[in-house]
Design an enzyme around this catalytic site. Structure first.
Site, PDB file in Angstrom:
ATOM      1  N   ASP A 213      27.373  -4.951 -36.838  1.00 59.07           N
ATOM      2  CA  ASP A 213      26.640  -5.482 -35.703  1.00 59.07           C
ATOM      3  C   ASP A 213      27.373  -6.666 -35.079  1.00 59.07           C
ATOM      4  OD1 ASP A 213      23.994  -5.547 -34.215  1.00 59.07           O
ATOM      5  OD2 ASP A 213      23.997  -7.579 -35.054  1.00 59.07           O
TER       6      ASP A 213
ATOM      7  N   GLU B  47      30.594  -2.891 -33.555  1.00 60.27           N
ATOM      8  CA  GLU B  47      29.977  -3.109 -32.257  1.00 60.27           C
ATOM      9  C   GLU B  47      30.670  -4.333 -31.664  1.00 60.27           C
ATOM     10  OE1 GLU B  47      25.610  -3.976 -30.236  1.00 60.27           O
ATOM     11  OE2 GLU B  47      26.104  -4.831 -32.187  1.00 60.27           O
TER      12      GLU B  47
END
Length: 334
Positions: free
Chosen positions: A215, A277
């Site tokens: 993330d 990401e």
């Protein structure tokens, strides 16, 4: 899965060919009629998922959390949120996934944690706590006419407003690029990084996971000193921190270090997938992240097509767009 080595310079990996099925645990399958999906619910659908031709499942955050950001605010990296089940339920799910010949990928959310995490509770307890520098603490820049503390810089949260929250106990602000109760971890602290690797990465590697969806993996390295961001939105007090936080000065060093940790931790020959990401980056930076010789990430997400129709000043503000813009953005993926 079929692993191809047709190109002479391509090193075959299972994750290059795999079909991956994302599962959002809260809404996927409720096994006990409490209104929330759970680990046992996921386990009950593995045969169905396998029948779709899936090679791996990726489960969005299932860790213990107060759910201020639907699980992306983690209070304990080594515990399943009780609504989703127990750790033993998760271990059984990993084992069953492997029995069906599939891989198990989990979310790795380590730019920030929850303000309910024990690390942050220690950090905010006093200015002299050993974990104080595991997070970003700054005194107010000053006080306004009503006596309210002014944030240390002009950074905007990705969710709007200032990226700083004032803590009454120690009379300082802490940085949180996302939710107010989602403090950013300070990767400049070696002790903090080691704790992250051990708790968030090593624990789950030891229990058999095959990869991580990382993330906001481009935000770990902030420019030292946290200076004001350039003014790009003249109509706002708060400015995008991207020039000072996105793909920062030590970001590649940090990913190489974490990659080494993963390779050293796994002793059974598993090839661990990592997909970052990374929000936005130049083609040159993307190649640095994913070059096999650099040992950083396996692959990364491209955000170009998801940004179509959103303002470059604040992604939650919509702007006119045409279908061709989306097509051009999709073409960047190939």
């Amino acid at each position: 899965m079929t692993i191809s080595s047709a190109h002479p310079e391509t090193d075959p990996k299972w994750w290059k060919e795999a079909t991956i099925y994302q599962i959002y645990p809260a809404s996927f399958k409720d096994s006990n009629n409490d209104g929330w999906g759970d680990m046992k619910g996921i386990a009950s659908k593995l045969e169905y998922i396998k029948g779709l031709g899936v090679d791996a499942i990726w489960i969005s955050p299932f860790y213990d959390s107060p759910q201020d950001d639907m699980g992306y605010d983690i209070a304990n990296y080594e515990k399943v949120w009780p609504i989703y089940g127990t750790n033993e339920d998760c271990f059984a799910l990993i084992e069953k996934t492997h029995k069906f010949g599939m891989k198990f990928i989990t979310d790795l959310v380590i730019n920030h944690c929850s303000s309910e995490h024990e690390w942050f509770k220690e950090s905010r307890s006093s200015k002299t706590n050993p974990k104080r520098d595991w997070f970003f603490w700054k005194p107010p820049k000053g006080y306004d006419d009503e006596g309210n503390p002014i944030p240390p810089n002009n950074w905007k949260s990705y969710f709007g407003g200032s990226a700083w929250t004032f803590d009454e106990k120690t009379q300082e602000f802490y940085l949180r690029l996302f939710c107010p109760r989602q403090p950013d971890l300070n990767w400049e602290s070696e002790d903090c990084r080691k704790a992250i690797y051990e708790s968030a990465v090593g624990y789950w590697l030891d229990h058999g996971v095959d990869g991580f969806r990382i993330d906001v993996g481009s935000l770990y390295s902030k420019v030292v000193g946290l200076p004001d961001a350039p003014i790009t939105d003249k109509n706002s007090l708060w400015q995008s921190s991207d020039p000072l936080t996105l793909n920062g000065p030590r970001i590649h060093e940090f990913h190489q270090e974490m990659n080494r940790f993963i390779r050293n931790r796994v002793k059974d020959g598993r090839e661990i997938m990592t997909v970052g990401e990374m929000q936005h980056a130049s083609d040159t930076t993307k190649k640095l992240y994913t070059s096999a010789s650099r040992c950083e990430l396996g692959e990364l997400f491209n955000f170009s097509h998801t940004d179509v129709g959103t303002s470059p000043l604040f992604r939650y503000n919509l702007v006119p767009a045409e279908l061709k813009d989306w097509k051009v953005a999709l073409a960047e993926l190939f």
